[in-house]
Design a protein around this motif. Structure first.
Motif, mmCIF file in Angstrom:
data_model
loop_
_atom_site.group_PDB
_atom_site.id
_atom_site.type_symbol
_atom_site.label_atom_id
_atom_site.label_comp_id
_atom_site.label_asym_id
_atom_site.label_seq_id
_atom_site.Cartn_x
_atom_site.Cartn_y
_atom_site.Cartn_z
ATOM 1 N N LEU A 82 -7.266 6.376 -9.144
ATOM 2 C CA LEU A 82 -8.310 6.431 -8.356
ATOM 3 C C LEU A 82 -7.803 5.911 -6.658
ATOM 4 C CD1 LEU A 82 -12.015 6.641 -8.943
ATOM 5 C CD2 LEU A 82 -11.172 5.001 -6.968
ATOM 6 N N MET A 83 -8.333 6.625 -5.796
ATOM 7 C CA MET A 83 -8.055 6.279 -4.273
ATOM 8 C C MET A 83 -9.454 5.864 -3.700
ATOM 9 S SD MET A 83 -5.302 5.655 -2.410
ATOM 10 C CE MET A 83 -4.158 7.066 -2.647
ATOM 11 N N VAL A 84 -9.371 4.499 -3.406
ATOM 12 C CA VAL A 84 -10.479 3.945 -2.455
ATOM 13 C C VAL A 84 -10.119 4.226 -1.199
ATOM 14 C CG1 VAL A 84 -11.961 1.983 -1.945
ATOM 15 C CG2 VAL A 84 -11.191 2.062 -4.115
ATOM 16 N N VAL A 113 -4.070 -2.794 -8.212
ATOM 17 C CA VAL A 113 -4.617 -2.428 -7.187
ATOM 18 C C VAL A 113 -3.723 -2.663 -5.960
ATOM 19 C CG1 VAL A 113 -6.472 -2.977 -5.153
ATOM 20 C CG2 VAL A 113 -7.021 -3.339 -7.411
ATOM 21 N N ALA A 114 -3.244 -1.460 -5.440
ATOM 22 C CA ALA A 114 -2.183 -1.244 -4.430
ATOM 23 C C ALA A 114 -2.426 -0.904 -2.898
ATOM 24 C CB ALA A 114 -1.086 -0.556 -4.758
ATOM 25 N N GLU A 139 -5.164 2.122 -3.850
ATOM 26 C CA GLU A 139 -4.937 2.878 -5.313
ATOM 27 C C GLU A 139 -5.189 1.822 -6.379
ATOM 28 O OE1 GLU A 139 -1.548 5.532 -7.557
ATOM 29 O OE2 GLU A 139 -1.295 5.184 -5.308
ATOM 30 N N LEU A 140 -6.118 2.268 -7.230
ATOM 31 C CA LEU A 140 -6.479 1.761 -8.264
ATOM 32 C C LEU A 140 -5.735 2.501 -9.476
ATOM 33 C CD1 LEU A 140 -10.132 1.213 -7.937
ATOM 34 C CD2 LEU A 140 -8.357 0.075 -6.672
ATOM 35 N N ARG A 141 -4.979 1.818 -10.181
ATOM 36 C CA ARG A 141 -4.188 2.340 -11.513
ATOM 37 C C ARG A 141 -4.246 1.738 -12.501
ATOM 38 N NH1 ARG A 141 -0.992 6.392 -11.919
ATOM 39 N NH2 ARG A 141 -0.749 6.932 -9.798
ATOM 40 N N ALA A 194 1.732 -3.296 -0.841
ATOM 41 C CA ALA A 194 1.622 -4.713 -1.880
ATOM 42 C C ALA A 194 0.629 -4.557 -2.890
ATOM 43 C CB ALA A 194 0.958 -6.096 -0.958
ATOM 44 N N GLU A 195 0.751 -5.051 -4.084
ATOM 45 C CA GLU A 195 0.232 -5.024 -5.058
ATOM 46 C C GLU A 195 -0.839 -6.251 -4.950
ATOM 47 O OE1 GLU A 195 -0.248 -4.234 -9.916
ATOM 48 O OE2 GLU A 195 1.228 -5.484 -9.174
ATOM 49 N N ILE A 196 -2.093 -6.051 -4.376
ATOM 50 C CA ILE A 196 -2.711 -7.117 -3.820
ATOM 51 C C ILE A 196 -3.639 -7.963 -4.942
ATOM 52 C CG2 ILE A 196 -2.757 -6.150 -1.548
ATOM 53 C CD1 ILE A 196 -5.999 -5.559 -2.309
ATOM 54 N N LEU A 197 -3.834 -7.103 -5.987
ATOM 55 C CA LEU A 197 -4.482 -7.571 -7.337
ATOM 56 C C LEU A 197 -3.628 -6.769 -8.637
ATOM 57 C CD1 LEU A 197 -8.149 -8.005 -6.142
ATOM 58 C CD2 LEU A 197 -6.621 -9.835 -6.839
#
Length: 305
Positions: A232-234, A208-209, A224-226, A202-205
């Motif tokens: 970038l991967m948290v 932000v996936a 995954e922030l894109r 899910a793209e939660i924000l």
């Protein structure tokens, strides 16, 4: 003092070990920017835990060489706790909320480090939870058992929430981790009405996936922030240290609740991160930010930002 696995997992270990930054009384902060996203690693202090909590199942001779190569000696490990702060458009987002004041005396610094950035708890608009271990969620409540982030929408994977709220978890998690389950249930129960649930993918924000990275806990999530072509991967605790997890990702770790699944998750993650050269934010990695570098011996090395 002998550091035992039980002392750590019951929250009874009373050792410090926090490295303080010059002049501030707080650890140094790593930052990065890509596109319209600003990333800051916000320290919650560090843990002190028995070395065999992680290394217990690992082959002793090869392990010793890896630890020596990484300058690790003694019976204790003192991993940092790096909370990822994302500022994007009008959102101020924390990934995990630290351990609060009830877990270990060397942790629980998040209120001070937020303040050093000019942020109050009320400024946080969203809290995204990777998993339910104490150093990641016991900071949900303040000393009055009120939500520490009163204005934040809380986002958590449904499977992870359900696991910690299941009454059967207390019996199945093992005696050494029962305090984890009790603490998670109490805190998640208190904020349950504030939680928005999501599933893997899910793209939660915006930007932000959610990426399911199970094994450390059953529903552990990375993110995954894109922004455009940059990402970038948290990681949360999907990659839990900068030494054996990198050099021998297929080895099972005592810190994982399902060691075999967690090892398979690490192997797949490292392959993805190294080939894509995707920057990472790791909760227990030195400085928090860096990259994965493939090594000639078949393992990997952590390259700090």
């Amino acid at each position: 003092m002998q550091i035992t696995r039980r002392a750590f997992t019951t929250g009874g270990l009373m050792l410090g070990g926090l490295a303080l930054g010059p002049g501030l009384g707080l650890p140094a902060r790593a930052s990065a920017r890509f596109g319209s996203m600003q990333i800051d690693m916000v320290s919650d202090g560090n843990l002190v835990l028995p070395r065999d909590f992680i290394t217990g199942p690992m082959p002793a001779e090869e392990l010793a060489a890896i630890l020596t190569r990484n300058g690790i000696t003694g019976e204790a490990l003192t991993p940092p706790c790096n909370v990822t702060l994302l500022r994007h458009e009008d959102r101020v987002i924390l990934f995990d909320v630290g351990s609060g004041s009830d877990f270990q005396p060397s942790a629980g610094l998040l209120p001070e480090t937020l303040d050093s950035l000019g942020l109050a708890p009320e400024d946080i608009t969203h809290l995204v939870i990777t998993h339910g271990h104490p150093d990641h969620i016991w900071g949900l409540l303040d000393e009055f058992d009120e939500p520490f982030l009163p204005e934040a929408q809380i986002l958590m994977g449904r499977a992870e929430f359900d696991y910690w709220m299941d009454p059967g978890t207390l019996d199945s998690i093992g005696a050494a981790r029962q305090a984890f389950a009790i603490g998670a249930q109490r805190r998640l129960e208190a904020v349950a009405d504030l939680v928005t649930f999501f599933e893997d993918g899910a793209e939660i924000l915006p930007g932000v996936a959610a990426r399911l990275t199970p094994g450390h806990t059953p529903g552990h999530m990375s993110f995954e922030l894109r922004d455009g072509s940059e990402s970038l991967m948290v990681l949360g605790d999907a990659i839990g240290n900068h030494h054996v997890a990198f050099e021998r990702p297929a080895w099972e770790s005592g810190s994982d609740q399902d060691p075999a699944t967690a090892a398979a998750t690490r192997v797949a993650l490292f392959d993805q991160l190294a080939s894509a050269q995707m920057p990472i934010a790791g909760f227990h990695l030195p400085g928090g930010l860096g990259r994965v570098e493939a090594h000639a011996d078949g393992g990997y090395r952590f390259q700090p930002a």
